[in-house]
Motif scaffolding. Structure first.
Motif, PDB file in Angstrom:
ATOM      1  N   PRO A 705       0.844  -1.194   0.000  1.00  0.00           N
ATOM      2  CA  PRO A 705       0.000   0.000   0.000  1.00  0.00           C
ATOM      3  C   PRO A 705       0.879   1.243   0.000  1.00  0.00           C
ATOM      4  O   PRO A 705       1.850   1.328   0.759  1.00  0.00           O
ATOM      5  CB  PRO A 705      -0.773  -0.082   1.326  1.00  0.00           C
ATOM      6  CG  PRO A 705      -0.513  -1.443   1.872  1.00  0.00           C
ATOM      7  CD  PRO A 705       0.759  -1.931   1.275  1.00  0.00           C
ATOM      8  N   THR A 706       0.582   2.164  -0.845  1.00  0.00           N
ATOM      9  CA  THR A 706       1.263   3.461  -0.833  1.00  0.00           C
ATOM     10  C   THR A 706       0.234   4.493  -0.387  1.00  0.00           C
ATOM     11  O   THR A 706      -0.901   4.151  -0.030  1.00  0.00           O
ATOM     12  CB  THR A 706       1.766   3.814  -2.235  1.00  0.00           C
ATOM     13  OG1 THR A 706       0.626   4.005  -3.074  1.00  0.00           O
ATOM     14  CG2 THR A 706       2.625   2.702  -2.805  1.00  0.00           C
ATOM     15  N   SER A 707       0.620   5.744  -0.463  1.00  0.00           N
ATOM     16  CA  SER A 707      -0.336   6.789  -0.075  1.00  0.00           C
ATOM     17  C   SER A 707      -1.571   6.759  -0.969  1.00  0.00           C
ATOM     18  O   SER A 707      -2.635   7.229  -0.589  1.00  0.00           O
ATOM     19  CB  SER A 707       0.337   8.162  -0.138  1.00  0.00           C
ATOM     20  OG  SER A 707       0.877   8.360  -1.421  1.00  0.00           O
ATOM     21  N   MET A 708      -1.461   6.174  -2.181  1.00  0.00           N
ATOM     22  CA  MET A 708      -2.614   6.072  -3.082  1.00  0.00           C
ATOM     23  C   MET A 708      -3.687   5.148  -2.517  1.00  0.00           C
ATOM     24  O   MET A 708      -4.872   5.352  -2.742  1.00  0.00           O
ATOM     25  CB  MET A 708      -2.180   5.539  -4.456  1.00  0.00           C
ATOM     26  CG  MET A 708      -1.160   6.383  -5.182  1.00  0.00           C
ATOM     27  SD  MET A 708      -1.830   8.004  -5.606  1.00  0.00           S
ATOM     28  CE  MET A 708      -3.003   7.530  -6.896  1.00  0.00           C
ATOM     29  N   GLU A 709      -3.255   4.085  -1.835  1.00  0.00           N
ATOM     30  CA  GLU A 709      -4.221   3.099  -1.334  1.00  0.00           C
ATOM     31  C   GLU A 709      -4.620   3.357   0.109  1.00  0.00           C
ATOM     32  O   GLU A 709      -5.637   2.826   0.573  1.00  0.00           O
ATOM     33  CB  GLU A 709      -3.631   1.672  -1.422  1.00  0.00           C
ATOM     34  CG  GLU A 709      -3.483   1.135  -2.841  1.00  0.00           C
ATOM     35  CD  GLU A 709      -2.200   1.579  -3.512  1.00  0.00           C
ATOM     36  OE1 GLU A 709      -1.293   2.083  -2.816  1.00  0.00           O
ATOM     37  OE2 GLU A 709      -2.103   1.448  -4.751  1.00  0.00           O
ATOM     38  N   MET A 710      -3.800   4.126   0.815  1.00  0.00           N
ATOM     39  CA  MET A 710      -4.057   4.310   2.251  1.00  0.00           C
ATOM     40  C   MET A 710      -5.312   5.147   2.456  1.00  0.00           C
ATOM     41  O   MET A 710      -5.553   6.100   1.726  1.00  0.00           O
ATOM     42  CB  MET A 710      -2.867   5.019   2.907  1.00  0.00           C
ATOM     43  CG  MET A 710      -1.706   4.105   3.206  1.00  0.00           C
ATOM     44  SD  MET A 710      -1.988   3.038   4.651  1.00  0.00           S
ATOM     45  CE  MET A 710      -1.648   4.209   5.990  1.00  0.00           C
ATOM     46  N   PRO A 711      -6.095   4.792   3.471  1.00  0.00           N
ATOM     47  CA  PRO A 711      -7.261   5.617   3.785  1.00  0.00           C
ATOM     48  C   PRO A 711      -6.797   6.954   4.360  1.00  0.00           C
ATOM     49  O   PRO A 711      -5.777   7.023   5.037  1.00  0.00           O
ATOM     50  CB  PRO A 711      -7.992   4.797   4.850  1.00  0.00           C
ATOM     51  CG  PRO A 711      -6.939   3.957   5.469  1.00  0.00           C
ATOM     52  CD  PRO A 711      -5.938   3.666   4.399  1.00  0.00           C
ATOM     53  N   SER A 712      -7.528   7.991   4.062  1.00  0.00           N
ATOM     54  CA  SER A 712      -7.143   9.299   4.600  1.00  0.00           C
ATOM     55  C   SER A 712      -7.613   9.436   6.038  1.00  0.00           C
ATOM     56  O   SER A 712      -7.171  10.317   6.765  1.00  0.00           O
ATOM     57  CB  SER A 712      -7.742  10.411   3.748  1.00  0.00           C
ATOM     58  OG  SER A 712      -9.144  10.237   3.676  1.00  0.00           O
ATOM     59  N   ASP A 713      -8.501   8.535   6.441  1.00  0.00           N
ATOM     60  CA  ASP A 713      -9.164   8.717   7.727  1.00  0.00           C
ATOM     61  C   ASP A 713      -8.787   7.594   8.694  1.00  0.00           C
ATOM     62  O   ASP A 713      -9.422   6.551   8.735  1.00  0.00           O
ATOM     63  CB  ASP A 713     -10.678   8.747   7.468  1.00  0.00           C
ATOM     64  CG  ASP A 713     -11.448   9.228   8.683  1.00  0.00           C
ATOM     65  OD1 ASP A 713     -10.806   9.475   9.732  1.00  0.00           O
ATOM     66  OD2 ASP A 713     -12.676   9.331   8.591  1.00  0.00           O
ATOM     67  N   ILE A 714      -7.693   7.814   9.438  1.00  0.00           N
ATOM     68  CA  ILE A 714      -7.300   6.859  10.480  1.00  0.00           C
ATOM     69  C   ILE A 714      -7.336   7.606  11.808  1.00  0.00           C
ATOM     70  O   ILE A 714      -6.616   8.588  11.992  1.00  0.00           O
ATOM     71  CB  ILE A 714      -5.877   6.303  10.250  1.00  0.00           C
ATOM     72  CG1 ILE A 714      -5.789   5.598   8.904  1.00  0.00           C
ATOM     73  CG2 ILE A 714      -5.475   5.353  11.375  1.00  0.00           C
ATOM     74  CD1 ILE A 714      -4.413   5.022   8.582  1.00  0.00           C
ATOM     75  N   GLU A 715      -8.168   7.159  12.688  1.00  0.00           N
ATOM     76  CA  GLU A 715      -8.289   7.831  13.982  1.00  0.00           C
ATOM     77  C   GLU A 715      -7.657   6.958  15.063  1.00  0.00           C
ATOM     78  O   GLU A 715      -7.916   5.757  15.120  1.00  0.00           O
ATOM     79  CB  GLU A 715      -9.762   8.074  14.302  1.00  0.00           C
ATOM     80  CG  GLU A 715      -9.954   8.790  15.626  1.00  0.00           C
ATOM     81  CD  GLU A 715     -11.410   9.162  15.891  1.00  0.00           C
ATOM     82  OE1 GLU A 715     -12.235   9.110  14.953  1.00  0.00           O
ATOM     83  OE2 GLU A 715     -11.717   9.483  17.051  1.00  0.00           O
TER      84      GLU A 715
END
Lengths: 774, 774
Positions: A705-715
């Protein structure tokens, strides 16, 4: 607290992201030679003869080594337990005439450039006798299979069984019994900085070693052992930082002893850097097959569990025995269950060696356990949160791995509750209920109990040490052998020291370079030990330095040291804040000569016994390494036409005691998710099934996974328990935030689509197959 | 004693003599740039304009610095006393538009190679306004002479006067008054490894410095001060050894701050190595002119002495004020004399800067004093030995420089007596009595009292520190910031630590690399302080480590630590040698995990509180630095036709307390003789008297004694007093064995020929002139 608990960014971030000089891979020594390894194309073979004459004659080549030139003693490459411990298997050699995997080194060439060395390896002629090879544990353990190591009958490298309670009675007590088999694949740690080493031998054969390894003392001991020389003939230098490790740099490879022998032979520094392909084929997470049979009562209480695990350790056992033990421990200890049995097999094959990888057996245990809980809840109509709460350990319980230690802090239930709140658990529908082509679902997985090292497993090396030294300007330097793998340990330790010393957050610096000659011992940066174990030593060294500081201040203020306290760089008399002296004045005075010349003539500076640098040292074994609790909720959207999974939202909740540096803790969690997501959905080392050659050659064909696949929303939610034995209440984190990701995603995919995938990675193909569309 | 007092050869001698990697000059860093300095051809000038555009455009040039680009703050480059001390003069700048000596840097160029940098300096166009220059103290102090520094009226950089007793009354009391003027020349320290520096700035502007300097903490402070940044932005790395220093690497040069600024600008490591010519023109022993007027009674007792010294400090004062003070102190304190006065002038000229050089003012004092004693004895028919005995201090006297400290050990008389015996003093004939062309003679000179640092001069930095750490195999590592200049300090310190720890001589290793971030403070390796001052800290650190060792052993043996003792690697119960445990077993056990797995199951290893590396640290101010006594006899043969002096035999007798390592002590004495012989007979930096340019360019035209000129017969006698405040009874040596050589040779030449030469070097021409043959 003034410093602990505050967000502190890493000081050298810019240097690090620009490939800074602090990486060991950037080390250059004068006259340095470069070496390359010739590797076997066969997975199982005997070397009958080697002709190195053409390579030796090639211009620029300085030395060639084959098995005939190196010590033939057997060693095990992992520094986890003392050499006496029976658990590890000595089955490796620096170079051997017996080849057990495709890519095993056969010879090494040192030359004036890496290109010449590489070319010259091609001039070596090797006469191999090919032997029949086995590539799966099933084949390897079959009657009549070729045996890889003399000591391992039917290629069982290690077999282990543990039982608690009465398994049969437990199953008899159960209302329902569930059984499933879960498989995981071979993945690589994918540290960015390659494995590399520069060894520099002096004329007396003393070796100075620069390496991107996760340990300096372990490397010293292992290298000396493999070479058959005293440890004190080896100095390992700690680099300021390394470009990742994740457990993949926790052993002695072939490159370190080969570089050492070449350097001793050539009397020049010798550098070996592994190519990305070489990194891929020298360490991986063990592929596993776990069969899990679980008895539950109607209300969801466990009555019995039987775990059978088979792990493919590959050609040599390396970390295998300990990883297998960790798998068993994680499976047995995660939840309360009165009757439990585990059978573990570690099997040699002609695949590449497996190794250490963040989680260290836990990912292979937690994926089955947490997947199956979801299956049970779905089948019995139970709430997964309530189910886990019912079976979980409680604060105050005995440590399931070492009954002498209680779980002093253990906020698992609050993690479940707050995580559920933030993800919006009540909106979770039944599996596959979402209409349409793109279906959404929510999944949950937890690592409720984490087996750490220290007193949890008291036969591990877990000692730590630190030196804290004041500078004359009132700032301080901290030195420790603990290596910052990129998780921000250096910053965290400086915060702990600053808090204890009563300094500001930017007043403590990590000493970037130091080595095994000067530093107190430290265990490797492994097993989620940094913040707790090394942090304990850092605080103790700071306490010692502070005591000396107050002693010197007491001479200046004319009161006893016990009456003094220090905060924000000022030493005050308790209860009389008006009587104060800055730390900088005390540290400066301590290093002044006995008298100074002033306009008014000579002036004495302080008591003679208060002269000298103010310094504190600590080296100790931490009392424990208490378990954090790790809970993850994930929301996914699955395209049921393509099988592609998109991660929409992630909520983590952790009890890691007091959070020393929230930035670093969040970074750990996010990095953990990234590695777990790769494991869950895409990563896989691919091999030719006929000859065993690794087909994955670089990051173009190893999908992460790169930043393209990573979710933007991790809490990230942190339930700050206050661990009494930890530095300022802290526990470690590191691994459990990775282990929960694959089952959480698997459960979310199931919740979205009703498709249950029991073997990783959960590729689109597997989802479509499970949906009956392929 | 088992280790102290035994001959121990240096461990890394082979590496050192083959130009080993441990020299800072061999440091290579990735991406390293090389810088060269453009130097002024004028001795006194103003820079009106500089055009660097052509240099900047030249391919491979990365940065050019002129005065406009560097901080213009004034600094003094010597780390001897704290910045508050008034004694030192801040008159230097990194680069300045005012040129005060031929060779002063005007600009610096960094490029990808040293050759490009050198070439590009030639592309810089400088418009100079030449100013009138002065090259002698006489010219410089003349009314109307050009003034070099605003603060120095008539170019007096520093003037100092000290008086004890009543000078006039003393001379009135005398039976005879002798007066003479003695001159010494400008000589260079001739360290083999050049002055060099590599500075590596990271993106945050933190500087890591590799240097062949004699100090790491002093360099850190001085560099930070010159740049105007906090000390903690600088890390100075200690190399394993340097290729000589002799006081010539005891200051901040131009190269260190220039390399730092270039590195900050280019964000790459920048290396500057001084050429041999640059070494010659950047530090030297101060040329001096000393007029000595002495009143004696008939029996040879001193009644009064007047010393007037003028030293040419050159363009900037650097070490000058302290060297002048040391000259005065050496002259005033050497012998008892009730009435004494010293007037000292330090004079700026447009010559190169003077600096530190072994002896530090003493050679300029001892040559006149010891020459004149010989003249007095010859004139009055007194025995030079008896004369000195009569006027010398006695054991138990107050330290003439600091009356609070007594001379606890002071075996000057025994040195005289045993030296006389060994040289065969009774066969010494009257001056010039030897018949024939080649005349033999015997000379004597002594440095009876040596002003060292520490409590002798309590406003010097003299603190020292050390870290002693046991390895698991029972050996130990020692770390200290004291730099081994080649005199064998590393070996001596390891012996002190081994003796204290109860280990064998090959069981303690010096940690080769460490830096200012981790090490406790240490004063520079200067002022004959190593064995006594640093040795005291080393022993204290070893004591701390031993205490911890015995504490851990006490847990294993079940007795209190107080009942234990350690020797030859074995810890025994006092009085019960049968109850014993090897040190290696204790150190190994301390680093073991809490339990180990054995064939009999898990076994606990030791008490939890005894876990961890056994380590001791010390940082302290030594109580004193007691004076050694130095006596030298030399026998020469002078060819009265050629004026050539051959040294036939040398006998040294020293009281340096207990001799830790006889090999190292003898090496000091022999090296001291070599430097002293060069000073006495041949060495001289030669300058164009019109324009001030140094004409001596390399070792081909700077004549030093080599093995061809050195006498084969140098005998060292050590009168082993047992200094109670020293480590195992030791005092330091280092300098006094150099200071006595020139007057001893001058006196021997006089004894052989009757020719008295009062200005150094005593060349064949001067001898022939004195003999009336030229």
């Amino acid at each position: 607290m003034q410093v602990v608990g505050h967000k502190v960014p890493a000081k050298n971030a810019l240097d690090k992201v620009t490939g800074g000089k602090g990486y060991a891979v950037n080390i250059v020594l004068p006259g340095m030679l470069h070496a390359k390894l010739l590797r076997s194309p066969y997975a199982h073979a005997r070397v009958l003869a080697i002709d190195t004459s053409a390579a030796e004659k090639y211009p620029g080549v300085k030395a060639v080594l084959t098995a005939a030139d190196v010590p033939q003693r057997l060693f095990h490459p992992v520094y986890f337990t003392p050499p006496e411990t029976e658990e590890m298997v000595k089955d490796m050699q620096i170079l051997s005439d017996r080849i057990r995997y495709a890519g095993q080194p056969v010879a090494a060439v040192a030359a004036v450039t890496a290109e010449i060395a590489e070319y010259a390896t091609g001039l070596i002629e090797v006469d191999y006798e090919e032997l029949p090879a086995v590539f799966t544990p099933e084949e390897a353990t079959r009657e009549g299979a070729p045996q890889l190591h003399e000591t391992a009958v039917r290629n069982i490298a290690k077999r282990r069984a543990e039982e608690m309670g009465d398994l049969e009675a437990g199953f008899a007590e159960a209302d329902y019994i569930f059984e499933g088999t879960y498989e995981t694949q071979r993945v690589h740690t994918c540290y960015m900085e390659p494995r590399m080493v520069v060894v520099d031998s002096d004329y007396q054969g003393h070796l100075t070693v620069h390496s991107s390894n996760q340990q300096i003392f372990g490397l010293r001991e292992k290298l000396a052992y493999a070479l058959g020389i005293p440890q004190t003939r080896v100095t390992v230098v700690k680099p300021p930082y390394i470009g990742g490790g994740f457990g993949g740099k926790l052993d002695l490879g072939h490159i370190e002893p080969l570089a050492a022998l070449l350097s001793m032979k050539c009397r020049k520094p010798v550098r070996i850097e592994q190519s990305r392909y070489e990194n891929f084929i020298t360490t991986a997470r063990h592929p596993s097959k776990v069969t899990l049979k679980t008895g539950v009562k109607k209300d969801g209480t466990f009555t019995a569990r039987y775990i059978r695990s088979v792990m493919d350790v590959g050609s040599h056992s390396t970390h295998g025995p300990m990883v297998m033990l960790a798998l068993g421990a994680a499976a047995m200890c995660a939840y309360r269950c009165p009757n439990i049995k585990w059978d573990g097999d570690l099997v040699y094959t002609n695949n590449m060696m497996s190794g250490g990888y963040r989680g260290y057996g836990s990912p292979q245990a937690i994926f089955p356990i947490e997947s199956q809980i979801d299956e049970i809840c779905d089948e019995l109509g139970l709430d997964p949160i309530e189910f886990r709460r019912r079976n979980a350990h409680q604060e105050g319980d005995a440590n399931p791995f070492n009954p002498e230690i209680p779980l002093t802090t253990y906020r698992y239930e609050e993690c479940l509750q707050q995580g559920a709140e933030r993800i919006g658990w009540p909106r979770r529908a039944a599996a596959g209920a979402d209409a349409g082509v793109k279906k959404r679902g929510i999944g949950l997985a937890t690592q409720p109990f984490w087996v750490s090292g220290c007193m949890g497993v008291p036969d591990f090396y877990e000692h730590s040490g630190a030196i804290v030294k004041f500078n004359p300007d009132g700032t301080a330097h901290l030195s420790t052998a603990t290596i910052d793998l990129g998780a921000g340990q250096n910053t965290t330790f400086c915060q702990i020291a600053a808090e204890e010393l009563g300094l500001e957050k930017d007043q403590v610096f990590m000493s970037p370079y130091a080595d095994t000659d000067i530093l107190p011992f430290d265990a490797p940066t492994h097993a989620s030990r940094g913040t707790y174990c090394s942090g304990t030593a850092v605080r103790a060294a700071a306490t010692a330095a502070k005591q000396r500081l107050l002693q010197v201040a007491s001479g200046m203020l004319g009161v006893s040291a016990e009456e003094l306290e220090v905060s924000a760089g000022i030493i005050t008399v308790k209860g009389s804040p008006g009587t104060a002296v800055p730390v900088s004045e005390v540290t400066r005075t301590a290093e002044l000569p006995f008298i100074v010349q002033t306009a008014d003539g000579p002036v004495p500076t302080s008591r003679p016994e208060d002269k000298g640098t103010i310094i504190g040292v600590a080296s100790l074994a931490p009392p424990s390494n208490p378990s954090p609790a790790s809970v993850e909720f994930v929301e996914v959207e699955v395209d049921t036409e393509t099988g592609i999974v998109e991660i929409l939202r992630v909520v983590f909740a952790h009890d890691i005691g007091k959070v020393i540096n929230p930035i670093a803790a969040e970074g750990q969690v996010e990095g953990g998710f990234q590695q777990g997501m790769g494991y869950a959905l895409m990563e896989n080392l691919v091999f030719d099934q006929e000859v065993g050659t690794c087909l994955t050659s670089d990051f173009l064909d190893y999908k992460m996974p790169t930043s393209m696949e990573m979710p933007s929303d991790i809490e990230s939610i942190f339930i700050e328990s206050n661990e009494p034995s930890g530095p300022f209440g802290a526990k470690s984190l590191a691994e459990p935030c990775l282990t929960v990701v694959a089952p959480a995603i698997a459960n979310a995919v199931f919740n979205a689509t009703g498709a249950r995938v029991r073997d990783l990675p959960i590729t689109p193909e597997k989802i479509l197959k499970a949906l009956g569309k392929l």
